[in-house]
Design an enzyme around this catalytic site. Structure first.
Site, PDB file in Angstrom:
ATOM      1  N   LYS A 162       0.866  -1.182   0.000  1.00  0.00           N
ATOM      2  CA  LYS A 162       0.000   0.000   0.000  1.00  0.00           C
ATOM      3  C   LYS A 162       0.896   1.223   0.000  1.00  0.00           C
ATOM      4  O   LYS A 162       2.041   1.156   0.426  1.00  0.00           O
ATOM      5  CB  LYS A 162      -0.862   0.022   1.275  1.00  0.00           C
ATOM      6  CG  LYS A 162      -2.142   0.783   1.102  1.00  0.00           C
ATOM      7  CD  LYS A 162      -3.160  -0.069   0.404  1.00  0.00           C
ATOM      8  CE  LYS A 162      -4.432   0.664   0.102  1.00  0.00           C
ATOM      9  NZ  LYS A 162      -5.499  -0.268  -0.302  1.00  0.00           N
ATOM     10  N   ASP A 213      -6.839   4.051  -4.744  1.00  0.00           N
ATOM     11  CA  ASP A 213      -7.523   3.832  -3.471  1.00  0.00           C
ATOM     12  C   ASP A 213      -8.226   5.166  -3.193  1.00  0.00           C
ATOM     13  O   ASP A 213      -8.446   5.938  -4.139  1.00  0.00           O
ATOM     14  CB  ASP A 213      -6.517   3.447  -2.362  1.00  0.00           C
ATOM     15  CG  ASP A 213      -7.202   2.855  -1.135  1.00  0.00           C
ATOM     16  OD1 ASP A 213      -7.576   1.681  -1.161  1.00  0.00           O
ATOM     17  OD2 ASP A 213      -7.396   3.589  -0.143  1.00  0.00           O
TER      18      ASP A 213
END
Ligand code: GLU
Length: 446
Positions: free
Chosen positions: A124, A164
């Protein structure tokens, strides 16, 4: 393994990293029993190795705003675990981004990606850059400055970022343009969520929301129910909420609430194509408010300061941010008769809210299973890029269906309780964990 001992050690090493510690505790609590039945895991210290990211890159991102002012943000990439494949996971641009948030997301991503059936490790990244109120030109300059640092650490076979919160097709475009310029590498597969003319997969924009509704369909079918005619309250109005609203409506449910940081829109007549398309316009405006929805569609009403969970509904779908549904919200939903909650956002419910739902015996499923259709379709995009072909919408949708069904089956297999009910939290955590743990075990101490 003793969960409290592992957690005490982590809390000492990473004080104050609340989201990260919350995510790790949730997983460890549900795998403890299975883990302790496998002495080979304990011997290889799988848990101690798995809870720490492989590495974290942190970098300064400096750019110039429209007023000519110099702005400095922090950028990150957390490469969490590569036991089952190259690092894979989104980039989040949000003012609250910090190492704790990205470590929690990278940790979750590792298990989620394992559930997809595809060979992808977990990662991430992102920045504390706040897109609210920024012009397109500012967003482009920020993305370019961000990639100026990130590009050396990613690659088609090493680490493939995607979107995201705060990062959608527009941002992926700017990031990819800069990557290609810097790397002089024109393979289309270093980012996913790309535009359809330059390597993107059909259905990737819809995939998180569509996959979530496919999962909910299976969950309801298992309980002898269906989506037809059910009322749904969902939070958010961005890409994920949009895909969920679209598929829920197609499958015969009525989406009666969407929300934003400014409040909730009650939409008693459900969605139309025009309303669903308008959600995208709202997001692209960069204003981060949902109120204009009720100005444009007069059958809807806006209430400032309220959450979607104040609306009476059959099914609640958190689609916005971690911990967006707390214990008080859970109690309000239960009092209003909600009987199914599926997290579409990552860790959308607090641990207290999850316990409240589980104690009430309603259907509950966690984000790492429900929202895995997004990253799964990213995996399908990578495959198409490597094969230099594009599949049709039908082909991608069939594969997405198959993947969501497999994830549901894995949850059922590992989450079956003695009383015949299914604990989807346990099921998802154990299924994801077993795959990553086995892969780590077989590859030695590295
Ligand atoms: N950010 C999404 C997630 O939380 C998608 C990641 C990806 O496509 O790599 O799974």
């Amino acid at each position: 393994m003793n969960v409290n001992n592992v957690m005490a050690d982590l809390e000492r090493k990473h004080p104050g990293e609340s989201e990260y510690l919350q995510a790790v505790r949730e997983v460890l609590e549900s795998i403890e029993e299975v883990y302790n039945a496998h002495p080979e895991f304990e011997k290889a210290k799988i848990v101690e190795r798995m809870v720490e990211p492989d590495r974290i890159f942190t970098f300064r991102v400096t750019w110039v705003d429209d007023a000519g002012e110099i702005q400095t943000n922090i950028g990150y990439r957390v490469q969490f675990n590569s036991a089952i494949g190259p690092y894979k996971g989104g980039l989040r641009f949000h003012k609250a981004v910090n190492p704790s948030m990205l470590k929690f997301l990278g940790f979750e991503q590792t298990f989620k990606n394992a559930l997809t059936t595809l060979p992808m490790g977990g990662a991430k990244g992102g920045s504390d850059f706040d897109p609210t109120g920024k012009s397109d030109a500012e967003i482009m300059r920020f993305c370019q400055a961000f990639m100026l640092e990130l590009w050396r650490n990613i690659g088609v076979d090493t680490d493939v970022p995607a979107g995201d919160v705060g990062v959608g097709g527009r941002e992926i475009g700017f990031l990819n343009g800069m990557y290609q310029k810097l790397a002089r590498e024109y393979h289309t597969g270093v980012l996913t969520g790309k535009g359809m003319t330059w390597g993107g997969s059909i259905l990737r924009p819809e995939a998180t929301g569509f996959g979530a509704l496919y999962f909910v369909e299976h969950m309801l079918a298992k309980a002898g129910k269906s989506l037809e005619g059910k009322t749904i309250a969902l939070s958010g109005f961005g890409n994920v909420a949009w895909g969920a609203a679209k598929k829920a409506t197609e499958l015969g449910a009525k989406v009666i609430a969407i929300s934003g940081p400014d409040g909730v829109v009650y939409n008693p007549n459900g969605m139309t194509d025009e309303k669903i398309n308008y959600m995208l316009e709202l997001r692209a405006s960069n204003r981060n408010i949902v109120a204009p929805f009720a100005e444009k569609f007069t059958d809807a009403t806006f209430t400032p300061g309220k959450k979607a969970w104040s609306v009476k509904c059959d099914i609640a779908l958190p689609c916005a941010f971690q911990n967006e549904l707390n214990e008080a919200d859970a109690k309000e939903l239960l009092a209003n008769g909600t009987w199914c909650v599926a997290e579409v956002s990552n860790m959308g419910c607090t641990p207290e809210a999850i316990h409240t739902f589980q104690a009430a015996g309603i259907l509950f499923a966690p984000g790492k299973a429900v929202n895995a259709g997004g990253v799964a379709t990213s995996g399908l995009e990578m495959t198409q890029n490597c094969m230099h072909i594009s599949w049709s919408g039908k082909e991608v949708d069939e594969k997405l269906h198959f993947i969501m069904e497999s994830i549901h089956e894995a949850c059922v297999r590992f989450g079956q309780q003695p009383d015949g009910t299914i604990n989807y939290v346990k099921g998802a955590n154990i299924a994801g964990f077993m795959k990553v743990a086995q892969a780590m075990l077989e590859q030695g101490i590295i």
